[in-house]
Scaffold this motif. Structure first.
Motif, PDB file in Angstrom:
ATOM      1  N   VAL A   1      39.252 -35.678 -16.649  1.00 15.04           N
ATOM      2  CA  VAL A   1      39.431 -36.903 -17.424  1.00 15.04           C
ATOM      3  C   VAL A   1      40.351 -37.838 -16.648  1.00 15.04           C
ATOM      4  O   VAL A   1      41.218 -37.382 -15.901  1.00 15.04           O
ATOM      5  N   HIS A   2      40.142 -39.129 -16.820  1.00 13.66           N
ATOM      6  CA  HIS A   2      41.000 -40.115 -16.165  1.00 13.66           C
ATOM      7  C   HIS A   2      41.462 -41.159 -17.180  1.00 13.66           C
ATOM      8  O   HIS A   2      40.952 -41.228 -18.297  1.00 13.66           O
ATOM      9  N   LEU A   3      42.410 -41.959 -16.744  1.00 14.18           N
ATOM     10  CA  LEU A   3      42.890 -43.094 -17.516  1.00 14.18           C
ATOM     11  C   LEU A   3      43.400 -44.134 -16.545  1.00 14.18           C
ATOM     12  O   LEU A   3      43.659 -43.842 -15.374  1.00 14.18           O
ATOM     13  N   SER A   4      43.527 -45.341 -17.034  1.00 17.83           N
ATOM     14  CA  SER A   4      44.209 -46.384 -16.261  1.00 17.83           C
ATOM     15  C   SER A   4      45.386 -46.847 -17.100  1.00 17.83           C
ATOM     16  O   SER A   4      45.340 -46.828 -18.333  1.00 17.83           O
ATOM     17  N   MET A   5      46.438 -47.212 -16.423  1.00 20.33           N
ATOM     18  CA  MET A   5      47.652 -47.631 -17.124  1.00 20.33           C
ATOM     19  C   MET A   5      48.326 -48.752 -16.353  1.00 20.33           C
ATOM     20  O   MET A   5      48.114 -48.909 -15.147  1.00 20.33           O
ATOM     21  N   LEU A   6      49.112 -49.533 -17.071  1.00 20.38           N
ATOM     22  CA  LEU A   6      49.917 -50.540 -16.392  1.00 20.38           C
ATOM     23  C   LEU A   6      50.982 -49.827 -15.574  1.00 20.38           C
ATOM     24  O   LEU A   6      51.737 -49.007 -16.101  1.00 20.38           O
ATOM     25  N   THR A   7      51.042 -50.116 -14.306  1.00 19.17           N
ATOM     26  CA  THR A   7      51.980 -49.462 -13.403  1.00 19.17           C
ATOM     27  C   THR A   7      53.419 -49.641 -13.873  1.00 19.17           C
ATOM     28  O   THR A   7      54.239 -48.733 -13.726  1.00 19.17           O
ATOM     29  N   ALA A   8      53.716 -50.767 -14.463  1.00 19.90           N
ATOM     30  CA  ALA A   8      55.083 -51.052 -14.908  1.00 19.90           C
ATOM     31  C   ALA A   8      55.536 -50.157 -16.071  1.00 19.90           C
ATOM     32  O   ALA A   8      56.729 -50.073 -16.348  1.00 19.90           O
ATOM     33  N   ASN A   9      54.609 -49.471 -16.723  1.00 20.33           N
ATOM     34  CA  ASN A   9      54.957 -48.641 -17.871  1.00 20.33           C
ATOM     35  C   ASN A   9      55.464 -47.281 -17.385  1.00 20.33           C
ATOM     36  O   ASN A   9      54.777 -46.267 -17.453  1.00 20.33           O
ATOM     37  N   THR A  10      56.688 -47.258 -16.911  1.00 16.75           N
ATOM     38  CA  THR A  10      57.247 -46.052 -16.300  1.00 16.75           C
ATOM     39  C   THR A  10      57.451 -44.921 -17.303  1.00 16.75           C
ATOM     40  O   THR A  10      57.374 -43.748 -16.944  1.00 16.75           O
ATOM     41  N   GLY A  11      57.695 -45.258 -18.555  1.00 11.82           N
ATOM     42  CA  GLY A  11      57.829 -44.220 -19.576  1.00 11.82           C
ATOM     43  C   GLY A  11      56.523 -43.471 -19.784  1.00 11.82           C
ATOM     44  O   GLY A  11      56.501 -42.243 -19.860  1.00 11.82           O
ATOM     45  N   ALA A  12      55.423 -44.218 -19.855  1.00 12.58           N
ATOM     46  CA  ALA A  12      54.107 -43.582 -19.996  1.00 12.58           C
ATOM     47  C   ALA A  12      53.798 -42.741 -18.757  1.00 12.58           C
ATOM     48  O   ALA A  12      53.295 -41.620 -18.870  1.00 12.58           O
ATOM     49  N   ARG A  13      54.119 -43.273 -17.588  1.00 18.24           N
ATOM     50  CA  ARG A  13      53.844 -42.526 -16.354  1.00 18.24           C
ATOM     51  C   ARG A  13      54.594 -41.200 -16.347  1.00 18.24           C
ATOM     52  O   ARG A  13      54.047 -40.158 -15.951  1.00 18.24           O
ATOM     53  N   ALA A  14      55.834 -41.193 -16.770  1.00 17.07           N
ATOM     54  CA  ALA A  14      56.606 -39.941 -16.824  1.00 17.07           C
ATOM     55  C   ALA A  14      55.937 -38.953 -17.780  1.00 17.07           C
ATOM     56  O   ALA A  14      55.851 -37.757 -17.486  1.00 17.07           O
ATOM     57  N   PHE A  15      55.449 -39.447 -18.915  1.00 17.56           N
ATOM     58  CA  PHE A  15      54.740 -38.579 -19.863  1.00 17.56           C
ATOM     59  C   PHE A  15      53.498 -37.983 -19.209  1.00 17.56           C
ATOM     60  O   PHE A  15      53.265 -36.774 -19.268  1.00 17.56           O
ATOM     61  N   TYR A  16      52.671 -38.827 -18.582  1.00 13.85           N
ATOM     62  CA  TYR A  16      51.431 -38.335 -17.967  1.00 13.85           C
ATOM     63  C   TYR A  16      51.733 -37.316 -16.866  1.00 13.85           C
ATOM     64  O   TYR A  16      51.019 -36.315 -16.734  1.00 13.85           O
ATOM     65  N   ASP A  17      52.774 -37.544 -16.102  1.00  9.10           N
ATOM     66  CA  ASP A  17      53.163 -36.567 -15.083  1.00  9.10           C
ATOM     67  C   ASP A  17      53.514 -35.228 -15.733  1.00  9.10           C
ATOM     68  O   ASP A  17      53.110 -34.169 -15.245  1.00  9.10           O
ATOM     69  N   ARG A  18      54.242 -35.278 -16.836  1.00  8.94           N
ATOM     70  CA  ARG A  18      54.645 -34.034 -17.515  1.00  8.94           C
ATOM     71  C   ARG A  18      53.452 -33.266 -18.082  1.00  8.94           C
ATOM     72  O   ARG A  18      53.512 -32.044 -18.197  1.00  8.94           O
TER      73      ARG A  18
END
Length: 141
Positions: free
Chosen positions: A99-116
């Motif tokens: 599965v994939h998703l696209s996200m706004l790069t500036a949303n660092t909180g979401a990125r940390a969640f996805y990494d976890r």
């Protein structure tokens, strides 16, 4: 909050163009004019009229895509992780490998969640990394 996804993005895009866009396209006509002068609403409306943008060869190994959103008061309590776990199980049950998703790069909180929760970055040439980042993961635990 919610999580939603489709198991086959190219099939979804075809159905969206065929079945959904004719219903809503008249209410939200594609904007014309200078791209730089567009309002955020115009940008979203333009995206509505270009579903094929979601089909990228770099994402073929992750054929499903998802969207997730939780109100801030519900974030950080494990609900997002559980929503992702549930969606991954449903996709896995349908034989979907990734599965994939696209996200706004500036949303660092979401990125940390996805990494976890096990997502990794997918390089997409031509994507403006300053604006959008693509992430993917396998559906297996």
């Amino acid at each position: 909050g919610y999580v939603l996804g489709v198991e086959d993005t190219p099939r979804f895009v075809k159905a969206f163009r065929r079945d959904w866009l004719p219903v809503v396209g008249g209410r939200y006509p594609a904007p014309d004019g200078d791209v730089e002068a567009r309002s955020p609403s115009d940008v979203m409306t333009a995206l509505l009229h270009d579903p094929e943008r979601m089909v990228l060869p770099e994402l073929a190994g992750h054929p499903a895509h998802l969207h997730i959103d939780l109100l801030p008061a519900w974030q950080g309590q494990g609900y997002g992780r559980e929503l992702i776990r549930t969606l991954l199980g449903a996709l896995r049950g349908k034989g979907v490998c990734g599965v994939h998703l696209s996200m706004l790069t500036a949303n660092t909180g979401a990125r940390a969640f996805y990494d976890r929760v096990g997502f990794h970055e997918i390089a997409v040439p031509g994507a403006d990394a300053d604006d959008v980042t693509y992430l993917g993961r396998r559906t297996t635990p």
